[in-house]
Design a protein around this motif. Structure first.
Motif, PDB file in Angstrom:
ATOM      1  N   VAL A 143       0.573  -0.916  -0.097  1.00  0.00           N
ATOM      2  CA  VAL A 143      -0.287   0.249  -0.013  1.00  0.00           C
ATOM      3  C   VAL A 143       1.116   1.148  -0.353  1.00  0.00           C
ATOM      4  N   ASN A 144       1.876   1.074   0.922  1.00  0.00           N
ATOM      5  CA  ASN A 144       2.661   2.482   0.768  1.00  0.00           C
ATOM      6  C   ASN A 144       3.592   3.049  -0.501  1.00  0.00           C
ATOM      7  N   ARG A 145       3.502   2.134  -1.190  1.00  0.00           N
ATOM      8  CA  ARG A 145       3.827   2.143  -2.716  1.00  0.00           C
ATOM      9  C   ARG A 145       3.482   2.148  -3.185  1.00  0.00           C
ATOM     10  N   GLY A 146       1.904   1.297  -3.378  1.00  0.00           N
ATOM     11  CA  GLY A 146       0.666   1.181  -4.732  1.00  0.00           C
ATOM     12  C   GLY A 146       1.871   0.481  -5.397  1.00  0.00           C
ATOM     13  N   TYR A 147       2.352  -0.436  -4.958  1.00  0.00           N
ATOM     14  CA  TYR A 147       2.962  -1.449  -5.787  1.00  0.00           C
ATOM     15  C   TYR A 147       2.195  -3.178  -6.017  1.00  0.00           C
ATOM     16  N   ARG A 148       1.891  -3.265  -6.693  1.00  0.00           N
ATOM     17  CA  ARG A 148       1.134  -4.575  -6.855  1.00  0.00           C
ATOM     18  C   ARG A 148       1.935  -5.891  -6.524  1.00  0.00           C
ATOM     19  N   ILE A 149       1.842  -6.374  -5.600  1.00  0.00           N
ATOM     20  CA  ILE A 149       3.168  -7.693  -5.583  1.00  0.00           C
ATOM     21  C   ILE A 149       2.485  -9.219  -6.090  1.00  0.00           C
ATOM     22  N   THR A 150       0.925  -9.469  -6.948  1.00  0.00           N
ATOM     23  CA  THR A 150       1.175 -10.238  -6.947  1.00  0.00           C
ATOM     24  C   THR A 150      -0.385 -10.358  -7.947  1.00  0.00           C
ATOM     25  N   LYS A 151      -0.595 -10.826  -8.717  1.00  0.00           N
ATOM     26  CA  LYS A 151      -2.649 -10.780  -8.607  1.00  0.00           C
ATOM     27  C   LYS A 151      -2.565 -12.484  -9.516  1.00  0.00           C
ATOM     28  N   SER A 152      -3.278 -13.339  -8.836  1.00  0.00           N
ATOM     29  CA  SER A 152      -3.432 -14.777  -9.099  1.00  0.00           C
ATOM     30  C   SER A 152      -4.287 -15.776  -8.816  1.00  0.00           C
ATOM     31  N   VAL A 153      -4.420 -16.781  -9.486  1.00  0.00           N
ATOM     32  CA  VAL A 153      -5.434 -18.050  -8.512  1.00  0.00           C
ATOM     33  C   VAL A 153      -4.681 -18.458  -7.331  1.00  0.00           C
ATOM     34  N   ALA A 154      -5.298 -17.871  -6.185  1.00  0.00           N
ATOM     35  CA  ALA A 154      -5.024 -18.190  -5.216  1.00  0.00           C
ATOM     36  C   ALA A 154      -4.690 -20.134  -5.146  1.00  0.00           C
ATOM     37  N   THR A 155      -3.532 -20.165  -4.717  1.00  0.00           N
ATOM     38  CA  THR A 155      -2.696 -21.444  -4.925  1.00  0.00           C
ATOM     39  C   THR A 155      -2.943 -21.937  -3.889  1.00  0.00           C
ATOM     40  N   PRO A 156      -2.605 -23.225  -3.221  1.00  0.00           N
ATOM     41  CA  PRO A 156      -1.617 -23.851  -1.983  1.00  0.00           C
ATOM     42  C   PRO A 156      -0.360 -23.519  -2.060  1.00  0.00           C
ATOM     43  N   TYR A 157       0.008 -23.404  -1.319  1.00  0.00           N
ATOM     44  CA  TYR A 157       1.827 -24.041  -0.543  1.00  0.00           C
ATOM     45  C   TYR A 157       2.645 -23.390  -1.588  1.00  0.00           C
ATOM     46  N   ARG A 158       1.745 -22.476  -2.600  1.00  0.00           N
ATOM     47  CA  ARG A 158       2.349 -21.605  -3.446  1.00  0.00           C
ATOM     48  C   ARG A 158       2.995 -20.513  -2.871  1.00  0.00           C
ATOM     49  N   PRO A 159       4.167 -20.167  -2.931  1.00  0.00           N
ATOM     50  CA  PRO A 159       4.831 -18.806  -2.294  1.00  0.00           C
ATOM     51  C   PRO A 159       4.730 -17.506  -3.167  1.00  0.00           C
ATOM     52  N   TYR A 160       4.473 -16.419  -2.671  1.00  0.00           N
ATOM     53  CA  TYR A 160       3.722 -15.464  -3.822  1.00  0.00           C
ATOM     54  C   TYR A 160       4.761 -14.310  -2.555  1.00  0.00           C
ATOM     55  N   GLU A 161       6.066 -14.134  -3.561  1.00  0.00           N
ATOM     56  CA  GLU A 161       7.644 -13.192  -2.403  1.00  0.00           C
ATOM     57  C   GLU A 161       7.556 -11.962  -3.341  1.00  0.00           C
ATOM     58  N   TYR A 162       7.533 -11.493  -1.981  1.00  0.00           N
ATOM     59  CA  TYR A 162       8.241  -9.441  -2.087  1.00  0.00           C
ATOM     60  C   TYR A 162       9.223  -9.640  -1.509  1.00  0.00           C
ATOM     61  N   LEU A 163      10.245 -10.311  -2.059  1.00  0.00           N
ATOM     62  CA  LEU A 163      11.600 -10.286  -1.793  1.00  0.00           C
ATOM     63  C   LEU A 163      12.589  -9.100  -1.784  1.00  0.00           C
ATOM     64  N   PRO A 164      13.620  -8.768  -0.830  1.00  0.00           N
ATOM     65  CA  PRO A 164      13.596  -9.090   0.152  1.00  0.00           C
ATOM     66  C   PRO A 164      12.592  -9.130   1.385  1.00  0.00           C
ATOM     67  N   TRP A 165      11.838  -9.113   1.575  1.00  0.00           N
ATOM     68  CA  TRP A 165      11.229  -8.816   2.626  1.00  0.00           C
ATOM     69  C   TRP A 165      10.357  -9.970   3.169  1.00  0.00           C
ATOM     70  N   PHE A 166       9.270 -10.244   2.377  1.00  0.00           N
ATOM     71  CA  PHE A 166       9.285 -11.785   3.378  1.00  0.00           C
ATOM     72  C   PHE A 166       8.058 -12.228   1.921  1.00  0.00           C
ATOM     73  N   VAL A 167       7.281 -13.520   2.673  1.00  0.00           N
ATOM     74  CA  VAL A 167       6.627 -14.617   1.342  1.00  0.00           C
ATOM     75  C   VAL A 167       5.632 -14.931   2.161  1.00  0.00           C
ATOM     76  N   CYS A 168       4.848 -14.614   1.450  1.00  0.00           N
ATOM     77  CA  CYS A 168       3.397 -15.461   1.899  1.00  0.00           C
ATOM     78  C   CYS A 168       2.719 -16.711   0.960  1.00  0.00           C
ATOM     79  N   TYR A 169       1.827 -16.842   1.825  1.00  0.00           N
ATOM     80  CA  TYR A 169       1.743 -18.387   1.172  1.00  0.00           C
ATOM     81  C   TYR A 169       0.116 -18.802   1.603  1.00  0.00           C
ATOM     82  N   PHE A 170      -0.446 -19.884   0.862  1.00  0.00           N
ATOM     83  CA  PHE A 170      -1.646 -19.931   1.741  1.00  0.00           C
ATOM     84  C   PHE A 170      -1.043 -21.782   1.830  1.00  0.00           C
TER      85      PHE A 170
END
Length: 114
Positions: free
Chosen positions: A52-79
């Motif tokens: 939000v601070n940068r208005g930068y889209r990290i990802t937009k995709s189908v939500a897939t379990p165990y798939r990493p959504y990376e915003y490196l070097p800061w963090f990785v999200c996953y379901f």
């Protein structure tokens, strides 16, 4: 497993759009938005993550379990389902069993640093 980002399971069960904003411990001072929408034609959830601070889209995709959504070097999200039983994301398990996790990346702040 990392930080759990709460998902309102009632909205998920009803297949209603979900919008969550949070400040991850791994990335202090920064707001992240998670938007989940149910696509009835595809019979799947879609996910969009935005810095939000940068208005930068990290990802937009189908939500897939165990798939990493990376915003490196800061963090990785996953379901993931901590029990290992759920293998897909459905309206009935999103938020209850299938959770959204965030783990620090190499430059992210570890929860143990608090």
């Amino acid at each position: 497993m990392g930080e759990v980002i709460p998902i309102p399971n009632e909205r998920a069960t009803e297949r209603r759009p979900i919008h969550i904003e949070f400040t991850p411990r791994a990335f202090p001072g920064n707001r992240i938005a998670a938007r989940l929408d149910y696509n009835a034609v595809m019979d799947r959830w879609t996910v969009e993550l935005e810095h939000v601070n940068r208005g930068y889209r990290i990802t937009k995709s189908v939500a897939t379990p165990y798939r990493p959504y990376e915003y490196l070097p800061w963090f990785v999200c996953y379901f993931a389902d901590p029990s290992g039983k759920a293998t897909e994301i459905t309206p009935d398990n999103l938020g209850d069993d299938m959770k959204l996790f965030l783990v620090p990346g190499p430059s992210g702040k570890s929860p143990e640093d608090d």
